[in-house]
Scaffold this motif. Structure first.
Motif, PDB file in Angstrom:
ATOM      1  N   ARG A   9       0.827  -1.209   0.000  1.00 13.55           N
ATOM      2  CA  ARG A   9       0.000   0.000   0.000  1.00 13.55           C
ATOM      3  C   ARG A   9       0.859   1.256   0.000  1.00 13.55           C
ATOM      4  O   ARG A   9       0.599   2.196  -0.760  1.00 13.55           O
ATOM      5  N   GLU A  10       1.885   1.281   0.830  1.00 14.42           N
ATOM      6  CA  GLU A  10       2.693   2.492   0.954  1.00 14.42           C
ATOM      7  C   GLU A  10       3.508   2.784  -0.302  1.00 14.42           C
ATOM      8  O   GLU A  10       3.593   3.936  -0.736  1.00 14.42           O
ATOM      9  N   GLN A  12       2.804   1.821  -3.346  1.00 24.29           N
ATOM     10  CA  GLN A  12       1.870   2.196  -4.401  1.00 24.29           C
ATOM     11  C   GLN A  12       1.466   3.661  -4.258  1.00 24.29           C
ATOM     12  O   GLN A  12       1.387   4.398  -5.251  1.00 24.29           O
ATOM     13  N   SER A  13       1.220   4.091  -3.040  1.00 25.65           N
ATOM     14  CA  SER A  13       0.831   5.484  -2.812  1.00 25.65           C
ATOM     15  C   SER A  13       1.996   6.428  -3.082  1.00 25.65           C
ATOM     16  O   SER A  13       1.806   7.531  -3.619  1.00 25.65           O
ATOM     17  N   ALA A  16       2.260   6.771  -6.811  1.00 24.61           N
ATOM     18  CA  ALA A  16       1.184   7.611  -7.336  1.00 24.61           C
ATOM     19  C   ALA A  16       1.503   9.088  -7.145  1.00 24.61           C
ATOM     20  O   ALA A  16       1.262   9.910  -8.046  1.00 24.61           O
ATOM     21  N   ALA A  17       2.050   9.442  -5.986  1.00 28.30           N
ATOM     22  CA  ALA A  17       2.411  10.835  -5.748  1.00 28.30           C
ATOM     23  C   ALA A  17       3.515  11.278  -6.690  1.00 28.30           C
ATOM     24  O   ALA A  17       3.465  12.374  -7.267  1.00 28.30           O
ATOM     25  N   ARG A 143       6.356   8.212   1.854  1.00 27.37           N
ATOM     26  CA  ARG A 143       5.078   8.444   1.160  1.00 27.37           C
ATOM     27  C   ARG A 143       4.450   9.726   1.672  1.00 27.37           C
ATOM     28  O   ARG A 143       3.973  10.571   0.902  1.00 27.37           O
ATOM     29  N   GLU A 147       3.652  13.112  -0.510  1.00 24.75           N
ATOM     30  CA  GLU A 147       2.328  13.732  -0.534  1.00 24.75           C
ATOM     31  C   GLU A 147       2.369  15.127   0.060  1.00 24.75           C
ATOM     32  O   GLU A 147       1.675  16.038  -0.418  1.00 24.75           O
ATOM     33  N   GLN A 154      -1.484  12.376   3.585  1.00 28.51           N
ATOM     34  CA  GLN A 154      -2.508  11.544   4.206  1.00 28.51           C
ATOM     35  C   GLN A 154      -1.959  10.925   5.490  1.00 28.51           C
ATOM     36  O   GLN A 154      -0.767  10.641   5.603  1.00 28.51           O
TER      37      GLN A 154
END
Length: 260
Positions: A9-10, A12-13, A16-17, A143, A147, A154
């Motif tokens: 999850r981390e 991937q995020s 994405a950023a 991450r 962000e 987040q």
């Protein structure tokens, strides 16, 4: 804790950023002084390849950074150079691809390796499990950094953040005191209280040691697990938290546990 799921999850995020600004001027990363997003992507991609090599090859010592240079894609002209950070100019899309490839490989290594496997680490715990826990936390922090550079940080996953708080005192603070000049201990005692679930950590700095236990506190700091973790990683200031007790002791915290 399922570190593989959290790691997936981390990263991937994080990807994405980074992809949001790929090909554009790399923004500064306020929480990583002197770095742009390009430097941050290159750093985490390099760390992942180091850990992959350590585990897959059962290394008994650290990886030579020159090995990472050899792994860079063939067209490296104009790519970020950590020695000349901050790296200005557009964030290369290929650099983000390189990060994604390395993260996927490391995720597979974590998923298929016995956590008890003995490998080199920079800590007293010499296991592959040390790396999976450490890299989930590092990925989560970076991450948040990525962000935050885009103005949209987040919160941390609450369970992961709570685990990271304990890991801070079990692993990171002793390492910080060993790696960097630190203020001599004088019995300073801190209590960190989670407000979004069960969790309370009392830590004492005494006799040049860092101990978790049940101690009367000089100062108590309360916040969500995410807020406490981000404070302990020096990502948010103490004024984002509820503080009671001797604030001067709190002001000394990062002298006792200097950030790396």
């Amino acid at each position: 804790m399922d570190y593989v799921t959290h790691f997936h999850r981390e990263v991937q995020s994080f990807e994405a950023a980074a992809r949001r600004v790929a090909g554009e001027e790399a923004p500064d990363v306020p929480s990583c002084a002197g770095w742009t997003m390009s430097d941050l992507v290159l750093h985490l991609a390099g760390v992942h390849r180091v850990v992959t090599a350590v585990i897959e090859e059962r290394r008994s010592g650290p990886v030579n950074p020159a090995e990472l240079v050899a792994q860079l894609p063939s067209d490296t002209a104009g790519w970020p150079n950590p020695e000349t950070a901050p790296s200005r100019g557009p964030l290369p899309p290929g650099l983000v691809d390189w990060f994604a490839e390395g993260a996927a490989v490391l995720e597979g290594v974590f998923a298929t390796t016995d956590p008890a496997l003995e490998v080199w680490t920079w800590s007293a715990e010499r296991t592959a499990g040390f790396w999976s826990r450490m890299q989930v936390i590092e990925a989560a922090v970076h991450r948040w950094d990525a962000e935050n550079a885009l103005g949209e940080p987040q919160d941390m996953d609450a369970d992961l953040a709570a685990d990271a708080i304990r890991q801070t005192f079990e692993v990171m603070v002793p390492a910080r005191r060993a790696f960097k000049p630190a203020r001599p201990t004088a019995g300073e005692t801190y209590r960190f209280v989670r407000t979004d679930g069960d969790g309370e950590w009392a830590v004492r700095f005494a006799d040049e040691q860092v101990r978790l236990g049940d101690f009367p506190a000089d100062v108590t700091v309360s916040g969500t697990a995410s807020e406490l973790m981000l404070f302990l990683w020096e990502r948010i200031p103490a004024d984002r938290l509820t503080v009671s007790g001797d604030t001067q002791v709190l002001d000394r915290y990062f002298e006792l546990a200097p950030p790396i």
